[in-house]
Design an enzyme around this catalytic site. Structure first.
Site, PDB file in Angstrom:
ATOM      1  N   ARG A   1      -3.976   2.979 -12.755  1.00 16.08           N
ATOM      2  CA  ARG A   1      -5.221   2.277 -12.431  1.00 16.08           C
ATOM      3  C   ARG A   1      -5.040   1.526 -11.123  1.00 16.08           C
ATOM      4  NH1 ARG A   1      -6.718  -0.451 -18.324  1.00 16.08           N
ATOM      5  NH2 ARG A   1      -7.113   1.496 -19.472  1.00 16.08           N
TER       6      ARG A   1
ATOM      7  N   ASP B   1      -5.866  -0.647  -7.810  1.00 14.09           N
ATOM      8  CA  ASP B   1      -6.708  -1.819  -7.605  1.00 14.09           C
ATOM      9  C   ASP B   1      -7.762  -1.575  -6.525  1.00 14.09           C
ATOM     10  OD1 ASP B   1      -5.314  -3.327  -9.476  1.00 14.09           O
ATOM     11  OD2 ASP B   1      -3.932  -4.162  -7.995  1.00 14.09           O
TER      12      ASP B   1
ATOM     13  N   TYR C   1       4.602   5.543  -4.878  1.00 11.44           N
ATOM     14  CA  TYR C   1       3.646   4.863  -4.001  1.00 11.44           C
ATOM     15  C   TYR C   1       4.167   4.849  -2.567  1.00 11.44           C
ATOM     16  CZ  TYR C   1       0.841   3.107  -7.899  1.00 11.44           C
ATOM     17  OH  TYR C   1       0.032   3.011  -8.999  1.00 11.44           O
TER      18      TYR C   1
ATOM     19  N   ARG D   1       2.852  -4.252  -3.997  1.00 13.93           N
ATOM     20  CA  ARG D   1       2.348  -5.142  -2.940  1.00 13.93           C
ATOM     21  C   ARG D   1       3.162  -6.431  -2.865  1.00 13.93           C
ATOM     22  NH1 ARG D   1      -3.711  -5.785  -4.399  1.00 13.93           N
ATOM     23  NH2 ARG D   1      -3.605  -7.317  -2.709  1.00 13.93           N
TER      24      ARG D   1
END
Length: 255
Positions: free
Chosen positions: A50, A52, A111, A202
């Site tokens: 999911r 952001d 990622y 992040r």
């Protein structure tokens, strides 16, 4: 009901994220609306992760169940037609067994995070990178990144609203490459694990950027990790440089 795996690319800027939200634009909602144009009913698709608000995907994976037996190529073409003009594309579609689950069958998420270092404003990469004006110390960031590898309590690097049962995760891979870019350089962070906490990548990149500027020393990353305290984290970097780049499965459904 026949099940299909979808490989999905999207630009995250117009969306509140992957997850469907009432009266708000989401990637999940856009694809489910397109599916409803093909089979008019309520659709509930499941994704590997999911993402952001503002986060992009190069290869998100989701599965959907259809009432009709669709040719996968025709299904992907029809979805892409009904998704226009939204920045979402079905890159591939394959029929999969009923026990395939986009989320629970996944063994790895990968990622990519992109930092662009240059003084001139980003033009072609606007909204697709985190732009800074200063160069970063690549070797110092690599040293600090090595501290994060392995199994740890990552409380420092997870959002206070994270819903994961445990902060303990295993980080399998974190490398940083410097790539030449027009008028500057890009730093590419390649991060891989079976699963991640909310805002973990992040938070990693924001803290590593502090190391790259010299505000932190590499050993400060160890202190932040050991603190198990969100307050010890560096700044959480903005979402526009983050991409879900790959999802790995025991057998590649798109092979």
């Amino acid at each position: 009901m026949p099940r299909y795996a979808l490989k999905i690319e999207y630009h995250g800027a117009p969306f509140v994220g992957w997850q469907r939200q009432t009266n708000l634009s989401s990637v999940q909602g856009a694809i489910e609306a397109a599916l409803a144009r093909l089979e008019p009913r309520t659709h509930n698709i499941v994704a590997a992760g999911r993402t952001d608000a503002g986060v992009h995907a190069l290869a998100q994976v989701a599965h959907c169940d259809m009432a009709d037996d669709w040719d996968p190529f025709r299904l992907s073409e029809a979805l892409n037609y009904h998704l226009k003009p939204q920045p979402v594309a079905i890159l591939d579609c394959k029929a999969v067994p009923d026990d395939f689950h986009a989320r629970f069958s996944a063994l790895e998420r990968r990622y990519l995070f992109r930092i662009l270092s240059r003084r001139a404003p980003a033009v072609h990469s606007a909204g697709l990178v985190w732009q800074i004006k200063h160069r970063l110390d690549l070797e110092a960031m690599r040293e600090a990144a090595g501290i994060l590898l392995g199994k740890h309590d990552f409380t420092t690097f997870r959002s206070t609203v994270c819903q994961a049962d445990s902060p303990v995760k295993t980080l399998d891979h974190l490398t940083i490459a410097q790539v030449e870019a027009p008028g500057g350089v890009e730093y590419h962070f390649d991060v891989r694990a079976r699963s991640f906490l909310h805002n973990q990548v992040r938070s990693f990149v924001g803290s590593l950027e502090r190391v790259g500027t010299g505000s932190w020393q590499p050993q400060d990353m160890q202190a932040a990790l050991d603190a198990r305290d969100r307050a010890a984290c560096g700044p959480v970097c903005p979402p526009q440089g983050l991409y879900l780049a790959h999802v790995g499965y025991p057998e590649d459904p798109f092979a």
